[in-house]
Every structure is written in structure tokens, then in C-alpha cells.
Motif scaffolding. Structure first.
Motif, short mmCIF file in Angstrom:
data_model
loop_
_atom_site.label_atom_id
_atom_site.label_comp_id
_atom_site.label_asym_id
_atom_site.label_seq_id
_atom_site.Cartn_x
_atom_site.Cartn_y
_atom_site.Cartn_z
N GLY A 135 0.83 -1.21 0.00
CA GLY A 135 0.00 0.00 0.00
C GLY A 135 0.86 1.25 0.00
N ALA A 136 0.30 2.35 -0.48
CA ALA A 136 0.99 3.65 -0.46
C ALA A 136 -0.05 4.75 -0.56
CB ALA A 136 1.99 3.75 -1.62
N SER A 137 0.31 5.93 -0.08
CA SER A 137 -0.59 7.07 -0.22
C SER A 137 -0.35 7.75 -1.56
CB SER A 137 -0.35 8.07 0.92
OG SER A 137 0.94 8.64 0.79
N GLY A 138 -1.29 8.57 -1.97
CA GLY A 138 -1.12 9.37 -3.19
C GLY A 138 -0.74 10.79 -2.81
N LYS A 139 -0.42 11.58 -3.82
CA LYS A 139 -0.08 12.99 -3.59
C LYS A 139 -1.15 13.85 -4.23
CE LYS A 139 3.48 16.44 -4.56
NZ LYS A 139 4.75 16.73 -5.23
N VAL A 140 -1.72 14.75 -3.45
CA VAL A 140 -2.79 15.62 -3.96
C VAL A 140 -2.23 17.01 -4.22
CG1 VAL A 140 -5.08 16.57 -3.50
CG2 VAL A 140 -4.46 14.33 -2.57
N THR A 141 -2.41 17.51 -5.45
CA THR A 141 -2.03 18.89 -5.78
C THR A 141 -3.30 19.69 -5.98
OG1 THR A 141 -0.10 17.99 -6.94
CG2 THR A 141 -0.62 20.31 -7.34
N SER A 187 12.07 14.70 3.50
CA SER A 187 11.06 13.67 3.28
C SER A 187 10.30 13.96 1.99
CB SER A 187 10.14 13.55 4.49
OG SER A 187 9.01 14.35 4.38
N THR A 188 9.96 12.90 1.27
CA THR A 188 9.25 13.04 -0.01
C THR A 188 7.76 12.78 0.21
OG1 THR A 188 9.64 10.70 -0.43
CG2 THR A 188 11.25 12.24 -1.33
N VAL A 189 6.95 13.08 -0.79
CA VAL A 189 5.52 12.76 -0.74
C VAL A 189 5.19 11.90 -1.95
CG1 VAL A 189 3.19 13.70 -0.72
CG2 VAL A 189 5.02 14.98 0.38
N PRO A 190 4.73 10.66 -1.77
CA PRO A 190 4.66 9.91 -0.51
C PRO A 190 6.07 9.57 0.00
CG PRO A 190 4.15 8.47 -2.35
CD PRO A 190 4.29 9.85 -2.92
N SER A 191 6.16 9.31 1.31
CA SER A 191 7.49 9.09 1.88
C SER A 191 7.96 7.64 1.73
CB SER A 191 7.49 9.49 3.36
OG SER A 191 6.60 8.68 4.09
N GLY A 192 7.08 6.76 1.21
CA GLY A 192 7.47 5.36 1.02
C GLY A 192 6.26 4.52 0.72
N HIS A 193 6.43 3.20 0.81
CA HIS A 193 5.31 2.30 0.57
C HIS A 193 5.45 1.04 1.40
CE1 HIS A 193 8.36 0.46 -2.06
NE2 HIS A 193 7.64 -0.64 -2.04
N VAL A 194 4.34 0.34 1.56
CA VAL A 194 4.33 -0.94 2.27
C VAL A 194 4.39 -2.05 1.22
CG1 VAL A 194 3.00 -2.45 3.78
CG2 VAL A 194 2.90 0.03 4.12
N TRP A 195 5.24 -3.04 1.47
CA TRP A 195 5.36 -4.21 0.58
C TRP A 195 5.59 -5.42 1.45
CZ3 TRP A 195 5.00 -6.53 -4.04
CH2 TRP A 195 5.84 -7.60 -4.34
N ASN A 250 8.85 0.51 3.32
CA ASN A 250 10.03 0.81 2.50
C ASN A 250 10.06 2.30 2.19
OD1 ASN A 250 11.11 -2.02 1.37
ND2 ASN A 250 8.88 -2.08 1.53
N PRO A 251 10.99 3.06 2.77
CA PRO A 251 11.05 4.50 2.47
C PRO A 251 11.40 4.74 1.01
CG PRO A 251 12.36 3.95 4.41
CD PRO A 251 12.00 2.66 3.75
N ALA A 252 10.95 5.87 0.46
CA ALA A 252 11.18 6.17 -0.95
C ALA A 252 12.60 6.65 -1.21
CB ALA A 252 10.17 7.21 -1.43
N SER A 253 13.18 7.39 -0.24
CA SER A 253 14.44 8.08 -0.54
C SER A 253 15.67 7.43 0.11
CB SER A 253 14.35 9.54 -0.10
OG SER A 253 13.94 9.60 1.25
N CYS A 254 15.47 6.38 0.90
CA CYS A 254 16.63 5.77 1.56
C CYS A 254 16.33 4.30 1.84
CB CYS A 254 16.96 6.51 2.86
SG CYS A 254 15.60 6.56 4.05
N ASN A 255 17.33 3.58 2.32
CA ASN A 255 17.20 2.14 2.58
C ASN A 255 17.16 1.85 4.07
OD1 ASN A 255 16.85 0.32 0.51
ND2 ASN A 255 18.96 0.54 -0.21
N LEU A 256 16.25 0.98 4.47
CA LEU A 256 16.24 0.52 5.86
C LEU A 256 17.00 -0.79 5.95
CD1 LEU A 256 12.55 1.19 6.99
CD2 LEU A 256 14.59 2.45 7.69
N ALA A 257 17.99 -0.82 6.83
CA ALA A 257 18.73 -2.07 7.06
C ALA A 257 18.00 -2.88 8.13
CB ALA A 257 20.14 -1.75 7.50
N ILE A 306 -1.34 5.84 6.75
CA ILE A 306 -2.20 5.93 5.56
C ILE A 306 -1.89 4.75 4.63
CG2 ILE A 306 -2.67 7.22 3.43
CD1 ILE A 306 -2.30 9.79 5.03
N ALA A 307 -0.57 4.50 4.42
CA ALA A 307 -0.17 3.42 3.51
C ALA A 307 -0.67 2.06 4.01
CB ALA A 307 1.35 3.41 3.36
N TYR A 308 -0.65 1.86 5.33
CA TYR A 308 -1.15 0.60 5.90
C TYR A 308 -2.68 0.59 5.96
CZ TYR A 308 3.25 -1.51 7.48
OH TYR A 308 4.48 -2.12 7.54
#
Length: 403
Positions: free
Chosen positions: A9-15, A172-180, A185-192, A377-379
């Protein structure tokens, strides 16, 4: 955006183009069958009604203070603002000029206040017409019905750039990541994968704030078998909590934030203090970590209460980082919560404004942000206290920040 079969899951970006039209965009993070869902939480009339109502009064929640003198007990009304001709006790934080008031009981000193509880008051600042906007059927309305599931596949064979490890201070980005597969899973970096026992060895962790960060405390106690709770001789969920592992020299404590603290269960206020004062007491050094979580208890009150509190916490963090720049400070943003519950008091619209405010206020300091807003939101949890797997993923970001 979600793929239930992939636990993704992930959130969307509203403009907002400020002319009645909007663009909603989704980043296609994963391959497979993806469904999109677009919810109109409130129409603009609802939002303006909530905003006006929120800033109109302090009495949506009534606090009851318990005073004790020897064996006798007296209850009186307490609040951030009390319109009463009776003599009042003022509980003032002199440094930041934050005040809370109780009606002074007869024949008892103000210092005799020991406990507090609250209940929602039957008061509303919404008109009858406005209230109809918040009936269950009008909140969180699906406005993109019958949208077919789309099939996502890779378009090219380009190698994916290697992302650096997540650390505090990253934009932080929008969206900041996603669930898999149920994992964030963050969008801009890696979680160890960080081993909690090793990571927390030698560390003092201060969890300051509401029950959404007390969930972290409960998670640590479940995950580290050698962590022993220290009995603080208080009862109830809102007691100060401390847990230690003497062999690994781990010290974790949770402390509730100061007034306003909403709770139907009676809680002790003998040791209550504002987060800014708690931070001022902490010496800080490279093995000290402070997590701050503020927001849920402020939603029923005018926005200036929250902004003033966050500015005071910001000043305390500034002082801390001056005397001890090695201290790690992490802001945990608010979780989204139940959509249809008590909208005037607790709507996520109030939470969203606070989420934007706290991100804005802390952007000039070298602190970590855990974007629990975007994560929940993503969850798709819609629960002020999300389930264990969501808490675990919030804590995993925290462990990546500190180790």
C-alpha cells in the motif's frame, strides 16, 4: 493505492490548483495488480466548519481534578481556560508561561491536586446543517467508484540507483514510502535490518508524549526478553514507565506529556511535567535518544495551544543540542485515526494541520522524523493505536536512525 494480495500500500499525492480542480498522482512502487481508491474525507464546507469550530472554544473536554487532604478527597473542574467566578488554582510553567487551572476546593491548598480524569462534554460549535456533513455516510466517501484494477509491470531494464541508508535530517518526499509484504520501504533511503538488542546496548531512550509512543514502550518490552519493568508504584495505563536491562545497560522510559492529557481513566498528576521541562532535565550525550510524540490530545482545542507547545519543545531541543550536539532527537508524527468517531473533536483534519505544523517548526533542527502519518495511511489502519506490525515498522525506522 493497494494490492491486498501482496500486502502492499501507499498514499497518493494531492495537488490543489486552487480553482476547484485537483491532481491526484500515485507512484507505482511495485509490480502486480494494483487498485486505486480515492476518498473524500470532508468537503471544503466541512473543513471550514471544523476549522471555525475548533478555534471557538476550550470546553469540548471537561477535566476533573482530584484533591486530597489526608483522608478527605474533593473533585473540582479543571481546564486550559476556566470561565468561573470561583477562586482558581493556577498550575503555571513559569519558563514557558503555559497554564492549567482548577477550581480551588474549600479548605484545601492548590498543592493538594493529585489525580485527573476527563470526559467529553456535550457541547458543539457546529450548526445543525453543518453536523449533517459529518454523518457517517458523508465522511470518507469513495469518489472513484468502479475503477478497474490496473496491472503494473516493469517498463525497462535500467538498474535501480542504490539508495543510501536512512538517517536523520533527510528531506522527506511525498509519498514518503510504501508498504510491501507488510514491511515499510522508504522512498528516498534504505532501511537495514537492525538487531534491537545490539542497537540499544548502552543506550538511554526517553519516549516522551502520548499513548502512540507508549505503544513503542510495550513493543520494546515484548521484543527484548531481558528488559525488566521497574515498578513505579502507580496504577493505570498513564503511569510513568521504566524498563532496564542491567547486563546490556539499556534504559528505556515512557513519560506522558503535560496538560491537556485526555483520559477517562483517573491518572496521577503528582509527577506530571511538560515535555520541554523533561528535555531540560536530560543531560544528553551520544548514547541518549529522545523520541517526542505530540498531537492526539490537542485536537479538541484551538490550534494555538498545539503550536505554542511545539514551539516550546523546539526551544528545549535547541538548548539540548547546544549543550549536547551528539544527542539524537526524533519526532514521531501523528497516526491517522478512526474516520467516523467524534469528528468535531478528533477529525484527522485537525491532526493533518498539526502534522504540517510540527514538520514546519522542526525543519531547521537536526532531528529525525518518523512520518507515522504517511505510514499509517499506507497501511490503511484508521486506528489511533495501529496494530503491532505497524508499530514494529515505526520502531524499525527508529533503530535505523540510532544505529
Amino acid at each position: 493505492m493497494s494490492s491486498p494480495a501482496l500486502e502492499a500500500g501507499a498514499s497518493g499525492k494531492v495537488t490543489d490548483f486552487n480553482n476547484g480542480t485537483y491532481l491526484v498522482s500515485f507512484t507505482l512502487f511495485w509490480e502486480g495488480q494494483v487498485s486505486l481508491s480515492l476518498l473524500l474525507i470532508h468537503p471544503s464546507e466541512g473543513v471550514s466548519a471544523l476549522w471555525r469550530a475548533r478555534n471557538q472554544g476550550y470546553d469540548r473536554v471537561i477535566f476533573t481534578g482530584q484533591f486530597a487532604n489526608g483522608t478527605s478527597q474533593v473533585n473540582t473542574d479543571c481546564a486550559l481556560v476556566l470561565n468561573s467566578s470561583a477562586e482558581l488554582c493556577q498550575y503555571l510553567d513559569a519558563q514557558d508561561q503555559e497554564a492549567f487551572y482548577c477550581v480551588r476546593p474549600q479548605y484545601m491548598p492548590c498543592a493538594a491536586l493529585t489525580h485527573m480524569h476527563s470526559k467529553n462534554k456535550d457541547v458543539s460549535y457546529l450548526s445543525k446543517q453543518e453536523k449533517s456533513l459529518f454523518e457517517r455516510s458523508n465522511v470518507g466517501v469513495e469518489i472513484m467508484e468502479n475503477f478497474n484494477v490496473i496491472s503494473v509491470s516493469k517498463c525497462n531494464k535500467e538498474t535501480v540507483p542504490v539508495k543510501e541508508k536512512c538517517k536523520p535530517g533527510m528531506t522527506s518526499t511525498v509519498p514518503s514510502g510504501h508498504v510491501w509484504k507488510n514491511t515499510w520501504n522508504p522512498a528516498s533511503c534504505n532501511l537495514a535490518t537492525v538487531e534491537m538488542n545490539k542497537c540499544l546496548r548502552g543506550k538511554s531512550v526517553y519516549l516522551l508524549g502520548d499513548s502512540t509512543v507508549r505503544q513503542w514502550m510495550e513493543h520494546f518490552k515484548r521484543s527484548i526478553r531481558t528488559l525488566k519493568s521497574v515498578d513505579m508504584h502507580e496504577s493505570g495505563k498513564l503511569q510513568h514507565q521504566l524498563a532496564v536491562d542491567l547486563d546490556r545497560n539499556i534504559n528505556i522510559q515512557w513519560q506522558k506529556h503535560g496538560y491537556p492529557l485526555i483520559g477517562s481513566i483517573t491518572y496521577s498528576v503528582k509527577e506530571i511535567e511538560y515535555i520541554a521541562r523533561a528535555i531540560d532535565r536530560i543531560g544528553g550525550e551520544k548514547n541518549t535518544v529522545i523520541v517526542i510524540s505530540l498531537g492526539q490530545h490537542f485536537r479538541p482545542f484551538p490550534i494555538d495551544v498545539f503550536i505554542r507547545r511545539v514551539l516550546n519543545v523546539h526551544k528545549a531541543v535547541q538548548r539540548l543540542l547546544l549543550r549536547s550536539p551528539d544527542t539524537m532527537v526524533i519526532i514521531k508524527a501523528e497516526n491517522i485515526r478512526e474516520m467516523h468517531n467524534d469528528v468535531e473533536r478528533f477529525s484527522d483534519f485537525h491532526g493533518y494541520i498539526q502534522y504540517l505544523a510540527i514538520k514546519d517548526i522542526f525543519q531547521d533542527l537536526n532531528v529525525g522524523l518518523i512520518d507515522a502519518w504517511d505510514i499509517t495511511i499506507a497501511y490503511g489502519t484508521n486506528n489511533v493505536h495501529p496494530p503491532e506490525h505497524v508499530v514494529r515498522n515505526q520502531v524499525n525506522i527508529f533503530l535505523n536512525y540510532i544505529c
